[in-house]
Design an enzyme around this catalytic site. Structure first.
Site, PDB file in Angstrom:
ATOM      1  N   TYR A 150      41.411  38.352  39.919  1.00  0.00           N
ATOM      2  CA  TYR A 150      42.329  39.210  39.070  1.00  0.00           C
ATOM      3  C   TYR A 150      43.159  38.431  37.976  1.00  0.00           C
ATOM      4  CZ  TYR A 150      45.396  43.271  38.368  1.00  0.00           C
ATOM      5  OH  TYR A 150      46.099  44.081  37.796  1.00  0.00           O
ATOM      6  N   TYR A 160      51.888  41.201  42.855  1.00  0.00           N
ATOM      7  CA  TYR A 160      50.715  40.655  43.516  1.00  0.00           C
ATOM      8  C   TYR A 160      50.915  39.202  44.144  1.00  0.00           C
ATOM      9  CZ  TYR A 160      45.711  40.013  43.133  1.00  0.00           C
ATOM     10  OH  TYR A 160      44.292  39.729  43.622  1.00  0.00           O
TER      11      TYR A 160
HETATM   12  P1  NAI Z   1      37.887  44.518  50.565  1.00  0.00           P
HETATM   13  O1  NAI Z   1      39.269  44.644  51.584  1.00  0.00           O
HETATM   14  O2  NAI Z   1      36.915  45.741  50.814  1.00  0.00           O
HETATM   15  O3  NAI Z   1      37.237  43.212  50.670  1.00  0.00           O
HETATM   16  C1  NAI Z   1      37.823  41.993  51.034  1.00  0.00           C
HETATM   17  C2  NAI Z   1      37.143  41.221  52.299  1.00  0.00           C
HETATM   18  O4  NAI Z   1      37.406  39.835  52.560  1.00  0.00           O
HETATM   19  C3  NAI Z   1      37.143  42.202  53.245  1.00  0.00           C
HETATM   20  O5  NAI Z   1      35.417  42.391  53.721  1.00  0.00           O
HETATM   21  C4  NAI Z   1      37.551  41.203  54.555  1.00  0.00           C
HETATM   22  O6  NAI Z   1      36.902  41.569  55.663  1.00  0.00           O
HETATM   23  C5  NAI Z   1      37.266  40.014  54.134  1.00  0.00           C
HETATM   24  N1  NAI Z   1      37.777  38.770  54.527  1.00  0.00           N
HETATM   25  C6  NAI Z   1      39.268  38.962  54.862  1.00  0.00           C
HETATM   26  N2  NAI Z   1      39.515  37.738  55.515  1.00  0.00           N
HETATM   27  C7  NAI Z   1      38.308  37.050  55.882  1.00  0.00           C
HETATM   28  C8  NAI Z   1      37.973  35.915  56.520  1.00  0.00           C
HETATM   29  N3  NAI Z   1      38.900  35.020  57.039  1.00  0.00           N
HETATM   30  N4  NAI Z   1      36.710  35.403  56.568  1.00  0.00           N
HETATM   31  C9  NAI Z   1      35.678  36.361  56.072  1.00  0.00           C
HETATM   32  N5  NAI Z   1      36.234  37.393  55.271  1.00  0.00           N
HETATM   33  C10 NAI Z   1      37.284  37.785  55.056  1.00  0.00           C
HETATM   34  O7  NAI Z   1      38.520  44.573  49.047  1.00  0.00           O
HETATM   35  P2  NAI Z   1      37.852  44.299  47.555  1.00  0.00           P
HETATM   36  O8  NAI Z   1      38.856  44.936  46.544  1.00  0.00           O
HETATM   37  O9  NAI Z   1      36.457  44.727  47.654  1.00  0.00           O
HETATM   38  O10 NAI Z   1      38.042  42.762  47.378  1.00  0.00           O
HETATM   39  C11 NAI Z   1      36.813  41.770  47.171  1.00  0.00           C
HETATM   40  C12 NAI Z   1      37.445  40.768  46.278  1.00  0.00           C
HETATM   41  O11 NAI Z   1      37.883  41.461  45.108  1.00  0.00           O
HETATM   42  C13 NAI Z   1      38.747  40.099  46.760  1.00  0.00           C
HETATM   43  O12 NAI Z   1      38.738  38.465  46.103  1.00  0.00           O
HETATM   44  C14 NAI Z   1      39.708  40.636  45.796  1.00  0.00           C
HETATM   45  O13 NAI Z   1      40.769  39.937  45.565  1.00  0.00           O
HETATM   46  C15 NAI Z   1      39.074  41.138  44.525  1.00  0.00           C
HETATM   47  N6  NAI Z   1      39.670  41.905  43.676  1.00  0.00           N
HETATM   48  C16 NAI Z   1      40.043  43.099  43.922  1.00  0.00           C
HETATM   49  C17 NAI Z   1      40.641  44.077  43.231  1.00  0.00           C
HETATM   50  C18 NAI Z   1      41.139  45.626  43.507  1.00  0.00           C
HETATM   51  O14 NAI Z   1      42.000  45.951  42.987  1.00  0.00           O
HETATM   52  N7  NAI Z   1      40.722  45.864  44.669  1.00  0.00           N
HETATM   53  C19 NAI Z   1      40.816  43.555  41.656  1.00  0.00           C
HETATM   54  C20 NAI Z   1      40.372  42.388  41.278  1.00  0.00           C
HETATM   55  C21 NAI Z   1      39.863  41.416  42.470  1.00  0.00           C
END
Ligand code: NAI
Length: 271
Positions: A150, A160
């Site tokens: 991000y 953030y």
């Molecule tokens: P999400 O909550 O669906 O995905 C985050 C994932 O990280 C989850 O599946 C969770 O189980 C996993 N996770 C957390 N701790 C873990 C661990 N110890 N071991 C394995 N997996 C673990 O949310 P999203 O938004 O799809 O996030 C995916 C990526 O996108 C992240 O890196 C987030 O920072 C990034 N991102 C998200 C944005 C947003 O506005 N949603 C914007 C820019 C980047």
């Protein structure tokens, strides 16, 4: 619409929690384009069970791994190579979590034990995954590895919080590994800097709705959604982007290059 852009390719996708997850959409699109996939998530996320629906839809095995745990990661890489009957072509790291945010601690009052955990889950895990794949020689030549990030890594977005620092580290790790993996076997490594997106992780950021609305008004094309992000990831895993590496690639409707928009000016003038 499928163009078989990933026909015959095999990859690991981290982070599909539910059907809002960016990784979930990526898995569907990679499958649609002909790829074979291994899904992985933390054991606690697997217990929620949602991922099984995705696994069934795309005929992918689910191998649990806590990204902070090296033996889990080694096992994941080994089992994936075994499952595919050969090396891996792509990896998506779509994992992030801030312990301090979760506990409501502001940036000016961090608990450093939590901060270390945040860095381990959100950044250092990317290093661990690549080191395991590198040492096991598990990546095919001209493979592609990507992680989601991000813009708070470059500019201040106060709420953030520590995730800004985590993302800065993540982007640096991508550059460093892009060098080493490029030299070893032409594997490229990039980060994709995505618009705010309504997901479980996204919703955890304080004031997320206002944040999203502001970004929408500040982006000439509007916010990029998770489906569009998945399309972009597919291009990075395809052979059409073989020389793109060590980059932080903005997928944000133009937000990162915009100083102000007419819509925002008008809104300010109304007040
Ligand atoms: P999400 O909550 O669906 O995905 C985050 C994932 O990280 C989850 O599946 C969770 O189980 C996993 N996770 C957390 N701790 C873990 C661990 N110890 N071991 C394995 N997996 C673990 O949310 P999203 O938004 O799809 O996030 C995916 C990526 O996108 C992240 O890196 C987030 O920072 C990034 N991102 C998200 C944005 C947003 O506005 N949603 C914007 C820019 C980047």
């Amino acid at each position: 619409m499928s163009h078989n852009l990933l026909q015959g390719k095999k990859g690991i996708i981290f982070g599909a929690l539910n059907d809002q997850s960016i990784a979930w959409k990526v898995a569907l699109k990679c499958h649609e384009q002909g790829a074979g996939i291994v899904l992985t998530n933390a054991p606690i996320a697997l217990r929620m069970g949602e991922i099984n629906k995705l696994a069934e839809a795309i005929n992918a095995p689910v191998i649990g791994a806590d990204v902070t745990n090296l033996s889990d990661i080694n096992n994941l890489i080994e089992k994936s190579v075994e499952h595919f009957g050969g090396k891996i072509d792509f990896i998506l790291h779509s994992v992030g979590m801030s312990m301090n945010m979760r506990k409501g601690n502001p940036y000016t009052d961090l608990n450093y034990d939590f901060t270390l955990k945040t860095m381990d889950i959100s950044s250092i895990s990317f290093h661990k995954v690549m080191q395991a794949a590198y040492q096991k020689d598990a990546m095919n030549d001209w493979g592609s590895i990507a992680a989601l990030t991000y813009i708070a890594a470059q500019r201040v977005f106060p709420d953030y919080s520590e995730m800004a620092d985590a993302k800065a580290l993540l982007e640096s790790i991508a550059r460093s590994w892009g060098y080493h993996f490029g030299i070893k076997n032409k594997v490229r490594v990039n980060t994709i800097s995505q618009s705010p997106t309504r997901t479980t992780a996204g919703g955890g950021v304080k004031g997320f709705d206002g944040f999203m609305d502001f970004a929408e008004k500040m982006s000439p094309l509007g916010n990029a959604d998770a489906d569009a992000c998945a399309d972009y990831v597919v291009t990075l895993f395809s052979d059409l982007t073989r020389y793109v590496t060590m980059q932080n690639l903005f997928h944000d409707g133009g937000y990162s290059s915009t100083g102000v928009t007419q819509t925002v000016i008008q809104q300010m003038e109304k007040q």
